[in-house]
Scaffold this active site. Structure first.
Site, short mmCIF file in Angstrom:
data_model
loop_
_atom_site.label_atom_id
_atom_site.label_comp_id
_atom_site.label_asym_id
_atom_site.label_seq_id
_atom_site.Cartn_x
_atom_site.Cartn_y
_atom_site.Cartn_z
CB SER A 139 -0.91 0.02 1.22
OG SER A 139 -1.59 1.27 1.33
CE1 TYR A 151 -3.84 -2.16 5.47
CE2 TYR A 151 -3.12 0.06 4.89
CZ TYR A 151 -3.58 -1.18 4.51
OH TYR A 151 -3.80 -1.46 3.18
#
Length: 281
Positions: A139, A151
């Site tokens: 990501s 995350y």
């Protein structure tokens, strides 16, 4: 016909990967927790592309269920797997100090542990056969994460891990690539009630475009795929230190290979010399 395993293969980017790979003639194994959604995707892909689609419901954050997928990858059961797409992932929305320890651990188990263990299960067979692909979904948050986001840290690990694996696979016929998308228009955002940008916004990407860019970069022997012009421009700046590390890794591997080759030549020379000497009586 080759076989691809796609984790998180019942929604969003996972479905986009499954759709494109099926259109290229690959048989599929789709992994996710929701059996009903998996079956719906599998049925559609079988009808549209005439490929075999196996459904493997599993929660990859649970060791016992993850082990079943590992067995599917390591050749214990089923046909050999030629492509592994580590797409399944989860992100907690709370700040680190506000999120529950259980949610944070589940995030690590799925985003890091599952990627590591499934890749470890798949690689030996790929290396024996001399071909295979591992696609790890990272990501853009792995570069510029939100404050207090575990995350982001997990996705930074995915990028670093893929770099390390890719460097070790040079010359084997097996490849690894990390795809680093930014914001994507997926049904996950809609189900969560999150706003989705307009089709003209350079921040928002279509999952199918992300997949196409990844597969194109894979054909070009790249180890990192960044879809979207805006994200590529930003990553080009942020990647400068990492590029240096990739180069150093390649040079180090080349040095090790040359050292092994020299050692082999020395051994062969010694063996020939020994063979030419008369045997003692």
């Amino acid at each position: 016909m080759s076989t691809a395993i796609v984790t998180g293969g019942n929604t969003g980017l996972g479905v986009a990967f499954a759709q494109r790979l099926a259109s290229q003639g690959h048989n599929l194994v789709l992994v996710a927790r929701d059996r009903e959604r998996l079956n719906a995707v599998a049925t559609r892909l079988r009808v549209e592309h005439g490929v075999e689609v196996e459904v493997l419901p599993a929660d990859l954050a649970v060791p016992a269920e993850r082990a079943i997928v590992e067995q599917r990858l390591d050749g214990t059961m089923g046909e050999p797997v030629d492509i592994l797409v580590n797409n399944a992932g989860i992100g907690t929305r709370e700040l680190f100090d506000e999120a529950s320890p259980a949610d944070l651990q589940a995030e690590v188990d799925l985003n890091i542990t599952a990627v590591l263990q499934l890749t470890r299960a798949a690689l030996p067979g790929m290396l024996r056969r001399g071909h295979g692909v591992v696609i790890n979904v990272g990501s853009f948050a792995g570069y510029l994460g939100a404050p207090g986001s575990a995350y982001s840290a997990s996705k930074a690990w995915v990028l670093s891990f893929t770099d390390s694996i890719a460097a070790s696979l040079c010359g084997t016929g097996v490849r690894a690539i990390a795809v680093c998308p930014g914001l994507m228009r997926t049904d996950r955002h809609l189900r969560a009630g999150r706003p989705v940008g307009s089709s003209r916004s350079p921040l928002w990407l279509e999952p199918a475009d992300v997949v196409d860019r990844c597969l194109s970069d894979l054909r070009k022997q790249r180890t990192l795929s960044v879809p979207g012009g805006l994200y590529r421009s930003l990553v080009a700046l942020l990647e400068l230190p990492r590029r240096s590390l990739r180069l150093a890794a390649r040079l180090a591997r080349r040095g090790r290979e040359q050292k092994v080759q020299r050692a082999c030549r020395v051994t062969e020379t010694e063996d020939r010399t020994d063979d030419s000497r008369p045997s003692p009586r």
